[in-house]
Design a protein around this motif. Structure first.
Motif, PDB file in Angstrom:
ATOM      1  N   ARG A  49      27.308 -21.561 126.414  1.00 54.70           N
ATOM      2  CA  ARG A  49      28.034 -22.309 125.396  1.00 54.70           C
ATOM      3  C   ARG A  49      28.605 -21.314 124.406  1.00 54.70           C
ATOM      4  O   ARG A  49      27.884 -20.464 123.877  1.00 54.70           O
ATOM      5  CB  ARG A  49      27.120 -23.300 124.673  1.00 54.70           C
ATOM      6  CG  ARG A  49      27.862 -24.159 123.643  1.00 54.70           C
ATOM      7  CD  ARG A  49      26.953 -25.223 123.063  1.00 54.70           C
ATOM      8  NE  ARG A  49      25.837 -24.632 122.331  1.00 54.70           N
ATOM      9  CZ  ARG A  49      24.834 -25.329 121.810  1.00 54.70           C
ATOM     10  NH1 ARG A  49      24.781 -26.631 121.983  1.00 54.70           N
ATOM     11  NH2 ARG A  49      23.876 -24.708 121.128  1.00 54.70           N
ATOM     12  N   TYR A  50      29.929 -21.400 124.176  1.00 59.22           N
ATOM     13  CA  TYR A  50      30.578 -20.491 123.246  1.00 59.22           C
ATOM     14  C   TYR A  50      30.068 -20.709 121.834  1.00 59.22           C
ATOM     15  O   TYR A  50      29.735 -21.837 121.447  1.00 59.22           O
ATOM     16  CB  TYR A  50      32.097 -20.698 123.259  1.00 59.22           C
ATOM     17  CG  TYR A  50      32.790 -20.109 124.467  1.00 59.22           C
ATOM     18  CD1 TYR A  50      33.102 -18.759 124.516  1.00 59.22           C
ATOM     19  CD2 TYR A  50      33.143 -20.905 125.550  1.00 59.22           C
ATOM     20  CE1 TYR A  50      33.748 -18.211 125.622  1.00 59.22           C
ATOM     21  CE2 TYR A  50      33.784 -20.371 126.656  1.00 59.22           C
ATOM     22  CZ  TYR A  50      34.084 -19.020 126.685  1.00 59.22           C
ATOM     23  OH  TYR A  50      34.715 -18.489 127.773  1.00 59.22           O
ATOM     24  N   SER A  53      31.748 -25.814 128.386  1.00 61.97           N
ATOM     25  CA  SER A  53      30.892 -24.684 128.689  1.00 61.97           C
ATOM     26  C   SER A  53      30.391 -24.815 130.119  1.00 61.97           C
ATOM     27  O   SER A  53      30.689 -25.782 130.819  1.00 61.97           O
ATOM     28  CB  SER A  53      29.729 -24.658 127.698  1.00 61.97           C
ATOM     29  OG  SER A  53      30.207 -24.598 126.369  1.00 61.97           O
ATOM     30  N   THR A  67      35.544 -18.544 131.991  1.00 62.68           N
ATOM     31  CA  THR A  67      34.209 -18.207 131.487  1.00 62.68           C
ATOM     32  C   THR A  67      33.397 -17.486 132.554  1.00 62.68           C
ATOM     33  O   THR A  67      32.686 -16.508 132.255  1.00 62.68           O
ATOM     34  CB  THR A  67      33.483 -19.490 131.029  1.00 62.68           C
ATOM     35  OG1 THR A  67      34.228 -20.092 129.968  1.00 62.68           O
ATOM     36  CG2 THR A  67      32.087 -19.174 130.531  1.00 62.68           C
ATOM     37  N   GLY A 103      32.503 -27.717 133.484  1.00 61.44           N
ATOM     38  CA  GLY A 103      31.529 -26.639 133.449  1.00 61.44           C
ATOM     39  C   GLY A 103      30.552 -26.600 134.603  1.00 61.44           C
ATOM     40  O   GLY A 103      29.588 -25.833 134.576  1.00 61.44           O
TER      41      GLY A 103
END
Length: 474
Positions: free
Chosen positions: A10-11, A23, A49, A222
């Motif tokens: 998770r950013y 995320s 990501t 995600g």
């Protein structure tokens, strides 16, 4: 071997660009040496990501909460120094400008090898081979900042190829490339594959590499929701792909779509004496003695990288002071300054043209002075573009697609009659590409003429009724 074991991420909230994206959740992915993996799925699903986790940019440059393990040849990426990971992993970023360290193109190609302490003879050998294979001789010894976005993408791919890492990560590498350059990129990827490189490509435009990949990994919210390989992958129809939110696997040159620039019955927009060259180059980029375009239509402007498509838009809307051309429209003639009040340009990077502290304020400042019930009018425009629930959001916190819609909202608010867009579907998934096509049709129904620079054949098929193919002046 690259492995992601039960990885969740998770950013951190300080990443304004990413905090509103999805995320990763419980991702397990094993990539044997020499395998070519396609990561695809809707924008924000987690493709980039995953690449940032493998090349170590997370958490070094993009902090956040990580769970699970990311391994390269059995060693944790988190236990490696970033420069050690860079020796193994080469990355082509979606925005190539973010990875350049030199002003000149030849120096950029040499940079990675110089960092490894290679002998000059070996560096020259690698550069010569890469330049020849990519057919980028004309881009050598050039100022990077004078290149088009597509040409910059070619240099980014070439700089990774020269460094010869074992693992190559590609983040939307074809986003700004023309048809021929995309085929050249395909040849480079094929060469890497033959050399036994491990390749991961995060892509929406999948046609040029669909038959090269060993596996397609589809992400959503995600998570990995499906993996395709072999007969299952090859047996999918275009309708099957669209149902999964994926683009077509048919590679099609925009110039082959054979649409007219103007046809009988169209109301004319006439251009005269549009000539332009960059100061000090001695090379004319735009040379249009006369040209007729169709008013009230959506016209695609196509052509090779560096041919002058963006320069043409800049000249048309009056941003280039050295272009003195004239435009005739609805019985009136418009010089450069007058065209600034006739045309509105949506840049490729829309974040560069958003200035206020809120979405609502951005539209309000675009309305003509003295507009009655300005707030109500601005809210109505935003409602038409599905942005009315974001009135108080800062424009720079929006997603790329939302920024684009906001820029178009500003164009509508300004009352301009000609809308120019530069690569509006660069890096967009199938769903957002179709949304953009419908948005352009919606703008057209308002009586606005739309000119769109694009390499995207799917967008042209979806909404464009006219097409102008630009070529180099002779």
């Amino acid at each position: 071997m690259v492995e992601l074991k039960d990885v969740s991420f998770r950013y951190g909230s300080e990443n304004a660009e990413t905090q509103h994206q999805n995320s990763l959740r419980n991702v397990n992915l094993r990539i044997p040496t020499g395998e070519f993996i396609l990561l695809t799925g809707p924008s924000g699903c987690g493709k980039t990501t995953i690449l940032r986790l493998i090349n170590g940019l997370i958490p070094q440059f993009y902090p956040g909460e990580i769970q699970g393990e990311i391994l390269i040849d059995g060693q944790s990426v988190s236990n490696r120094e970033l420069y050690d990971t860079a020796r193994l992993v080469g990355t082509v970023f979606q925005n190539p400008r973010s990875q350049f360290y030199n002003v000149d193109t030849t120096g950029e190609l040499a940079f990675g090898c110089e960092n490894k302490g290679m002998q000059a003879e070996e560096i020259y050998r690698r550069i010569d081979g890469t330049v020849q294979h990519l057919h980028i001789e004309a881009l050598m010894d050039r100022n990077i900042f004078r290149l088009s976005d597509g040409e910059k993408q070619k240099i980014a791919c070439a700089s990774v190829s020269v460094a010869e890492p074992d693992i190559i990560l590609l983040d939307e590498p074809s986003a700004n490339l023309d048809y021929e350059a995309t085929l050249a990129l395909r040849d480079v990827i094929l060469r890497w594959k033959e050399q036994g490189k491990t390749i991961l490509a995060a892509e929406h435009r999948i046609a040029y590499l669909w038959d090269l990949i060993d596996r397609a990994v589809i992400l959503r919210d995600g998570q990995i929701v499906r993996e395709l390989r072999g007969a299952e992958k090859d047996g999918l129809s275009i309708a099957d792909l669209a149902a999964m939110g994926l683009r077509s696997t048919v590679q099609e040159a925009p110039a082959k779509l054979d649409l007219p620039a103007f046809q009988e019955g169209d109301e004319a927009i006439e251009l005269y004496d549009f000539h332009f060259s960059y100061r000090g180059t001695g090379r004319e980029i735009i040379r249009i003695d006369s040209l007729t375009l169709a008013s009230g239509e959506i016209t695609a402007i196509v052509g090779a990288n560096g041919i002058g498509k963006t320069s043409f838009l800049n000249c048309l809307c009056g941003l280039e002071k050295r272009c003195k051309g004239m435009l005739r429209y609805k019985g009136k003639t418009y010089g450069r300054k007058a065209r600034q009040r006739l045309c509105f340009m949506v840049m490729q990077d829309t974040g560069n043209q958003l200035f206020t502290e809120s979405v609502l304020d951005e539209v309000l400042i675009s309305l003509p002075k003295g507009t009655e019930s300005a707030r109500e009018k601005a809210v109505e425009i935003l409602r038409q573009l599905d942005l009315d629930d974001l009135l108080d959001r800062h424009p720079q916190s929006l997603s790329g697609g939302q920024k684009q819609r906001l820029a178009i909202a500003c164009a509508i608010a300004s009352g301009r009659e000609i809308l120019l867009l530069d690569e509006p579907t660069s890096g967009l998934d199938y769903g957002h590409m179709m949304q953009t096509a419908e948005l352009l049709r919606q703008v057209q129904r308002m009586g606005i003429t739309v000119l769109v620079v694009t390499h995207d054949s799917e967008l042209i098929r979806a909404c464009c009724g006219r097409m102008l193919a630009l070529t180099a002046p002779t």
